[in-house]
Design an enzyme around this catalytic site. Structure first.
Site, PDB file in Angstrom:
ATOM      1  N   ASP A   1      37.414  24.311  16.775  1.00  0.00           N
ATOM      2  CA  ASP A   1      37.484  25.520  17.606  1.00  0.00           C
ATOM      3  C   ASP A   1      36.255  25.723  18.479  1.00  0.00           C
ATOM      4  O   ASP A   1      36.270  26.557  19.378  1.00  0.00           O
ATOM      5  CB  ASP A   1      37.644  26.761  16.705  1.00  0.00           C
ATOM      6  CG  ASP A   1      36.372  27.056  15.920  1.00  0.00           C
ATOM      7  OD1 ASP A   1      35.776  28.125  16.125  1.00  0.00           O
ATOM      8  OD2 ASP A   1      35.966  26.209  15.096  1.00  0.00           O
TER       9      ASP A   1
ATOM     10  N   ASP B   1      37.341  20.113  11.920  1.00  0.00           N
ATOM     11  CA  ASP B   1      36.448  21.177  11.530  1.00  0.00           C
ATOM     12  C   ASP B   1      37.208  22.044  10.521  1.00  0.00           C
ATOM     13  O   ASP B   1      38.437  21.998  10.466  1.00  0.00           O
ATOM     14  CB  ASP B   1      36.071  21.985  12.779  1.00  0.00           C
ATOM     15  CG  ASP B   1      35.265  23.227  12.458  1.00  0.00           C
ATOM     16  OD1 ASP B   1      34.218  23.097  11.805  1.00  0.00           O
ATOM     17  OD2 ASP B   1      35.689  24.322  12.871  1.00  0.00           O
ATOM     18  N   LEU B   2      36.494  22.839   9.731  1.00  0.00           N
ATOM     19  CA  LEU B   2      37.165  23.687   8.744  1.00  0.00           C
ATOM     20  C   LEU B   2      37.222  25.150   9.183  1.00  0.00           C
ATOM     21  O   LEU B   2      38.263  25.659   9.536  1.00  0.00           O
ATOM     22  CB  LEU B   2      36.459  23.571   7.387  1.00  0.00           C
ATOM     23  CG  LEU B   2      36.563  22.220   6.670  1.00  0.00           C
ATOM     24  CD1 LEU B   2      35.703  22.217   5.406  1.00  0.00           C
ATOM     25  CD2 LEU B   2      38.015  21.912   6.317  1.00  0.00           C
ATOM     26  N   ASP B   3      36.074  25.818   9.176  1.00  0.00           N
ATOM     27  CA  ASP B   3      36.027  27.257   9.429  1.00  0.00           C
ATOM     28  C   ASP B   3      36.517  27.612  10.824  1.00  0.00           C
ATOM     29  O   ASP B   3      36.063  27.046  11.824  1.00  0.00           O
ATOM     30  CB  ASP B   3      34.590  27.777   9.265  1.00  0.00           C
ATOM     31  CG  ASP B   3      34.068  27.600   7.843  1.00  0.00           C
ATOM     32  OD1 ASP B   3      34.888  27.495   6.924  1.00  0.00           O
ATOM     33  OD2 ASP B   3      32.836  27.576   7.673  1.00  0.00           O
TER      34      ASP B   3
END
Length: 238
Positions: free
Chosen positions: A188, A16-18
């Site tokens: 997250d 995941d990025l954000d």
């Protein structure tokens, strides 16, 4: 690093990025503010537009087109275009204005302060495994220095439904030519990242937010294979 399930073979990692590779909260707040200002100043008839007005347009779009939420970029563009149409701009001018607004949005969205630890960790991991980014958002890693670490980037909308739907997880495995079970997904969010990855057959690593506790988190659905509090902990798997 805390283990809840035995880890199997790892042949690739997806991320995941954000809020997994960097803190995204202030970026979004600033981007929303600058985006609204851009639209307000695009034409005098838009000066009075407020965020609550824009959110109503977004909600109305989702009510008429429920699946639009999978593509947050197109959802935003369409809402901006409708705001401009409502303000009296022609269809052509509204379309041009929406495109200009999205270019401005992308500029601010990409002003991300990536921690050095993220760069160091991804560089080390990429020496051993192929890395892939899978995001529900519209961050573009190539615009803030992370693009070179990833074999490819999958985004909800263009590449399928948003997580926790399995579209992008399946596509990642297909493009990597690997069994789902040999891929470790890192994120997250306990619903979109952990539960989504596990339900489609991947392994999952939860990078827990500060002060979070898996046993006291409201959105806990499935136990991850492993829990970490710092991205750099992943290098112990090498």
């Amino acid at each position: 690093m805390r283990f809840y399930r035995p880890l199997g073979q790892i042949s690739a990692l997806t991320f995941d990025l954000d809020d997994t590779l960097y803190d995204n909260r202030q970026v979004i707040l600033r981007t929303e503010k600058e985006s609204l200002s851009f639209v307000q100043n695009y034409h005098p008839s838009l000066k009075a537009l407020q965020n609550k007005d824009f959110q109503r347009l977004r909600q109305a779009l989702r009510e008429t087109e429920p699946e639009i939420y999978h593509d947050v970029t197109e959802w935003r563009r369409r809402a901006v275009e409708q705001a401009m149409r409502n303000a009296g701009l022609s269809a052509q001018d509204a379309a041009r204005g929406a495109e200009a607004s999205m270019a401005n949005f992308a500029k601010w969205r990409s002003r991300i302060d990536v921690p050095q630890e993220t760069h160091d960790t991804l560089a080390k991991l990429a020496e051993k495994w192929p890395l892939v980014a899978i995001t529900n958002g519209n961050a573009q890693p190539e615009l803030f220095g992370l693009g070179d670490y990833f074999q490819f980037v999958l985004r909800a909308g263009p590449h399928g439904r948003s997580k926790p739907f399995n579209d992008m997880y399946y596509l990642a495995a297909e493009k990597l030519d690997l069994p789902l079970g040999h891929i470790l997904h890192v994120g997250d969010d306990l619903t979109t990242d952990v539960a989504g990855a596990i339900r489609c057959g991947m392994q999952a690593c939860w990078i827990k937010p500060e002060n979070a506790d898996l046993m006291q988190t409201f959105d806990s659905r499935l136990l991850p294979h492993v829990e970490i509090s710092r991205l750099a902990s992943l290098t112990t798997l090498i």
